[in-house]
Scaffold this active site. Structure first.
Site, short mmCIF file in Angstrom:
data_model
loop_
_atom_site.label_atom_id
_atom_site.label_comp_id
_atom_site.label_asym_id
_atom_site.label_seq_id
_atom_site.Cartn_x
_atom_site.Cartn_y
_atom_site.Cartn_z
N ASP A 182 0.71 -1.27 0.12
CA ASP A 182 -0.02 0.01 0.06
C ASP A 182 1.03 1.12 0.05
O ASP A 182 0.41 2.25 0.51
CB ASP A 182 -0.95 -0.07 1.07
CG ASP A 182 -1.81 -1.22 1.16
OD1 ASP A 182 -2.33 -1.39 0.04
OD2 ASP A 182 -2.34 -1.50 2.29
N ARG A 183 2.02 1.29 -0.32
CA ARG A 183 2.94 2.37 -0.61
C ARG A 183 3.38 2.96 0.90
O ARG A 183 3.62 4.04 0.82
CB ARG A 183 2.51 3.33 -1.48
CG ARG A 183 2.13 2.80 -3.10
CD ARG A 183 1.89 3.78 -3.92
NE ARG A 183 3.13 4.63 -4.26
CZ ARG A 183 4.08 4.65 -4.91
NH1 ARG A 183 4.33 3.33 -5.52
NH2 ARG A 183 5.30 5.19 -5.06
#
Length: 204
Positions: A182-183
């Site tokens: 999810d970065r």
């Protein structure tokens, strides 16, 4: 942890010495990339502040910094100049990791450059003389003719050209980056202060 995995990136547990931390990651990257971990993007700026980057090969690591070799008269050699700011980047997709380095570069001792040059393949030695790196050349035939001229000039031992040698990047900032879901990546930065290295976690 397998040979192709990195240790966790945590500001509380990384090595207090960024060069030691880099060396651990680099050893893992060498195994994970089949020996191709040395590719390093080096960025410089000209007198107008225009940036330029290119990939070189890391040829040495020690407590003083990171060593690469080039033609002193090339664009990067000119832009490195007298302790001009430089940046370097290692990206290892096999590990989902990168290391950013900032600092300045200086020429290494001539004896160090001589030792490295002596161990290069003959063709690489000839090329260092034949190529006027970064200058315009009329065509491939001209370049090959320059190679033939140098081969005739040095039928046996090829000495190191006076315009070719090593630079050492002296870092004052390093950042270690690991990809996460999810970065929400892990980023740990080292900054050199008068009291030594400080370590901080950065937001992704």
């Amino acid at each position: 942890m397998t040979p192709n995995q990195l240790d966790p990136l945590d500001e509380r547990t990384v090595d207090p010495d960024p060069i030691a931390q880099f060396s651990r990651w680099y050893d893992t990257a060498v195994a994970a990339t089949d020996g191709r971990a040395a590719a390093m993007t080096v960025a410089t700026v000209d007198t107008d502040g225009r940036p330029s980057s290119r990939v070189v090969l890391l040829r040495g690591i020690d407590a003083r910094g990171f060593v690469f070799f080039t033609n002193y008269e090339s664009r990067k050699g000119v832009e490195v100049g007298d302790r001009a700011p430089v940046a370097a980047l290692f990206y290892w997709p096999q590990l989902d990791a990168q290391v950013r380095i900032e600092g300045f570069a200086t020429r290494i001792a001539a004896a160090e450059s001589d030792t490295y040059f002596t161990g290069r393949p003959r063709g690489h030695q000839i090329g260092a003389w034949a190529s006027r790196q970064s200058e315009v050349v009329a065509d491939r035939a001209t370049l090959e003719a320059q190679v033939e001229t140098v081969e005739a000039r040095f039928p046996e031992v090829v000495p190191r050209p006076p315009h070719w040698g090593g630079y050492r990047i002296h870092p004052d900032r390093l950042e270690f980056w690991r990809n996460r879901d999810d970065r929400v990546h892990d980023r740990v930065a080292y900054r050199l202060t008068p009291d030594g290295w400080t370590i901080q976690r950065l937001s992704p």
